[in-house]
Design a protein around this motif. Structure first.
Motif, PDB file in Angstrom:
ATOM      1  N   MET B   1       0.835  -1.212   0.000  1.00  0.00           N
ATOM      2  CA  MET B   1       0.000   0.000   0.000  1.00  0.00           C
ATOM      3  C   MET B   1       0.864   1.255   0.000  1.00  0.00           C
ATOM      4  O   MET B   1       1.827   1.333   0.755  1.00  0.00           O
ATOM      5  N   ILE B   2       0.521   2.212  -0.868  1.00  0.00           N
ATOM      6  CA  ILE B   2       1.304   3.447  -0.958  1.00  0.00           C
ATOM      7  C   ILE B   2       0.752   4.467   0.042  1.00  0.00           C
ATOM      8  O   ILE B   2      -0.457   4.680   0.127  1.00  0.00           O
ATOM      9  N   LYS B   3       1.673   5.078   0.794  1.00  0.00           N
ATOM     10  CA  LYS B   3       1.270   6.113   1.750  1.00  0.00           C
ATOM     11  C   LYS B   3       1.439   7.492   1.103  1.00  0.00           C
ATOM     12  O   LYS B   3       2.452   7.750   0.462  1.00  0.00           O
ATOM     13  N   ILE B   4       0.434   8.362   1.253  1.00  0.00           N
ATOM     14  CA  ILE B   4       0.513   9.712   0.684  1.00  0.00           C
ATOM     15  C   ILE B   4       0.715  10.713   1.817  1.00  0.00           C
ATOM     16  O   ILE B   4      -0.115  10.810   2.721  1.00  0.00           O
ATOM     17  N   PHE B  50       8.402  15.616  -5.284  1.00  0.00           N
ATOM     18  CA  PHE B  50       8.507  16.185  -3.939  1.00  0.00           C
ATOM     19  C   PHE B  50       8.545  15.126  -2.838  1.00  0.00           C
ATOM     20  O   PHE B  50       8.322  15.440  -1.664  1.00  0.00           O
ATOM     21  N   ASP B  51       8.791  13.858  -3.201  1.00  0.00           N
ATOM     22  CA  ASP B  51       8.845  12.790  -2.194  1.00  0.00           C
ATOM     23  C   ASP B  51       7.577  12.695  -1.343  1.00  0.00           C
ATOM     24  O   ASP B  51       7.646  12.548  -0.122  1.00  0.00           O
ATOM     25  N   VAL B  52       6.449  12.784  -1.998  1.00  0.00           N
ATOM     26  CA  VAL B  52       5.172  12.751  -1.288  1.00  0.00           C
ATOM     27  C   VAL B  52       4.756  11.316  -0.994  1.00  0.00           C
ATOM     28  O   VAL B  52       4.099  11.035   0.008  1.00  0.00           O
ATOM     29  N   LEU B  53       5.159  10.407  -1.883  1.00  0.00           N
ATOM     30  CA  LEU B  53       4.669   9.033  -1.800  1.00  0.00           C
ATOM     31  C   LEU B  53       5.720   8.113  -1.180  1.00  0.00           C
ATOM     32  O   LEU B  53       6.922   8.287  -1.372  1.00  0.00           O
ATOM     33  N   GLU B  54       5.214   7.125  -0.444  1.00  0.00           N
ATOM     34  CA  GLU B  54       6.099   6.237   0.291  1.00  0.00           C
ATOM     35  C   GLU B  54       5.510   4.834   0.234  1.00  0.00           C
ATOM     36  O   GLU B  54       4.295   4.681   0.339  1.00  0.00           O
ATOM     37  N   ALA B  55       6.383   3.846   0.086  1.00  0.00           N
ATOM     38  CA  ALA B  55       5.886   2.467   0.140  1.00  0.00           C
ATOM     39  C   ALA B  55       5.544   2.144   1.580  1.00  0.00           C
ATOM     40  O   ALA B  55       6.397   2.252   2.460  1.00  0.00           O
ATOM     41  N   GLY B  56       4.287   1.811   1.832  1.00  0.00           N
ATOM     42  CA  GLY B  56       3.868   1.490   3.191  1.00  0.00           C
ATOM     43  C   GLY B  56       3.837  -0.008   3.395  1.00  0.00           C
ATOM     44  O   GLY B  56       4.151  -0.777   2.489  1.00  0.00           O
ATOM     45  N   SER B  57       3.465  -0.435   4.597  1.00  0.00           N
ATOM     46  CA  SER B  57       3.422  -1.881   4.844  1.00  0.00           C
ATOM     47  C   SER B  57       1.996  -2.387   4.748  1.00  0.00           C
ATOM     48  O   SER B  57       1.059  -1.627   4.850  1.00  0.00           O
TER      49      SER B  57
END
Lengths: 390, 57
Positions: B1-4, B50-57
């Motif tokens: 899931m991608i974290k915003i 802008f590094d807004v998105l992050e790979a979540g768990s």
């Protein structure tokens, strides 16, 4: 907004406004939808254009031009600045004014312009696009049409909804950060391009002067090279070491297609233009002139097709044929060059700059620079000539 | 899931342009990832300016 228009254009950038104007001038009913609250804002662009290209498409207004440019300079990784001998002079635009006036021109030609109107889907019947689903100030509307023109930018979803594959590969998108900075020490006569894997891997950084101490400064990285450090971080580092006393008036993100030529930009009742059709120049990322050029063709053909009551893919592919002639073959060559330029190392670039600096300034043409850079790939030399001379 | 990280987002649409699944929705100042469609390919995370998105768990 009414419940039917002959042509609905999705996206109120220069390309969408041009397509809407041309269609309206052709005598059909046109709706232009912009999702943001105001045409022209935010400016996601370097704002520089060549005079030759843009003046063929619109009659330029002095208030659109922030600054007249006398030349270009390429900055090698070791800091060597090469002045480029170039016949076409250029402008740094005020895109806010430019975009705003182009939408106004479309409205004055008879198109209805609506802001804060978000297209979230297409209406289709028997494999033909027959309208747009729009969300507008809290309500949803189905608006029918004969033709939908998707001018919805790099993120284009209109094409995908109609089954066209418009998503970009990582290596075919430049991911960008851009600032407008003032109180900086620049030469307002020159647009500067910095090439270095430390500054902008797989792309370049631009400094385009808007007046004597203000510039549009930004950079694009190849999407497959942006994984470890973001464009914004690269830009902040450059500003810190080059313009530490700058005041920053805008900070914006953006994406630019630098993708292969595609003919896959029409289907029954649907046409794509501009960044949505990947028409921006794959080597420079410049998209204003090319997008507007395509939009002129698309808008005219849309009005003709409506009047003939034939909006089939076959009829609309007349646009693809004309665009192929106007920009397609150059686009293919530019993409081949981009693929080769992407392989150049900082060392190659420094050697190229040193070789060019030895020649007299009037030999510093874009063609000669590319020739020096791609000396090991003589197959590309005809491409270079055709792109820049033909 | 991608974290915003929503407060960092500039709504530029670069993530949307590389999404192979059409899983990202972008309105004026609203970005939504449809987790039912998203295949976690992480292309959007890689290109976000802008590094807004992050790979979540």
């Amino acid at each position: 907004m009414k419940d039917y228009y002959d042509v609905i254009v999705v996206g109120g950038g220069p390309t969408g406004s041009t397509a809407a104007r041309l269609a309206a001038e052709g005598g059909v009913k046109v709706l232009l939808l912009e999702k943001d609250r105001e045409i022209g804002i935010p400016v996601r662009c370097g704002e520089a254009v060549g005079e030759k290209g843009i003046s063929k498409i619109v009659e330029l207004k002095e208030e659109w031009i922030a600054n007249h440019i006398k030349g270009l300079r390429l900055v090698a990784p070791d800091g060597t600045k090469v002045k480029v001998h170039h016949e076409d002079v250029g402008f740094v635009l005020d895109r806010k004014r430019f975009d705003y006036d182009l939408a106004m021109n479309a409205a004055n030609a008879g198109a209805e312009v609506v802001t804060k109107a978000y297209a979230f889907g297409l209406l289709t019947e028997n494999g033909t696009v027959t309208g747009v689903k729009v969300q507008y100030i809290g309500k949803q509307y189905d608006i029918r049409s004969k033709i939908v023109i998707g001018a919805d930018g790099v993120e284009s979803r209109v094409g995908r909804w109609a089954g066209l594959k418009t998503n970009l590969k990582l290596k075919d998108v430049e991911t960008c950060a851009q600032m407008t900075a003032t109180n900086i020490n620049i030469d307002q006569n020159y647009c500067d391009f910095y090439f270095s894997s430390d500054i902008a891997p797989g792309g370049y950084l631009w400094v385009f002067p808007k007046n004597k101490n203000t510039a549009n400064i930004g950079l694009g990285l190849a999407g497959d090279k942006a994984q470890n450090k973001s464009p914004l971080s690269y830009l902040k580092d450059f500003m810190k070491s080059n313009f530490p006393d700058a005041s920053v008036l805008t900070t914006v993100a953006g994406g630019v297609p630098v993708a292969p030529y595609t003919e896959n930009i029409v289907s029954n009742g649907l046409m794509l233009v501009g960044d949505a059709a990947h028409q921006s120049n794959p080597i420079s990322g410049g998209g204003i002139v090319l997008g507007m050029l395509a939009a002129q063709i698309a808008g005219r053909i849309a009005s003709e097709a409506v009047k003939e009551n034939n909006v089939s893919e076959q009829r609309l592919s007349q646009y693809v044929k004309e665009w192929e002639k106007a920009g397609g073959s150059n686009h293919r060559r530019a993409y081949r060059l981009k693929e080769s330029v992407a392989k150049l190392t900082d060392d190659d670039l420094n050697k190229t700059a040193a070789a060019i600096q030895k020649k007299p300034e009037d030999k510093h043409t874009v063609v000669n620079i590319f020739k020096a850079a791609l000396i090991n790939q003589p197959k590309l030399i005809p491409d270079i000539f055709k792109i820049f001379l033909g | 899931m991608i974290k915003i990280k929503k407060d960092l987002c500039d709504f530029c649409g670069t993530c949307v342009s590389v999404c192979p699944d059409d899983a990202i929705e972008l309105f004026e100042t609203r970005v939504i990832i449809n987790n039912e469609i998203c295949t976690d390919c992480l292309r959007c995370v890689k290109v976000c300016p802008f590094d807004v998105l992050e790979a979540g768990s």
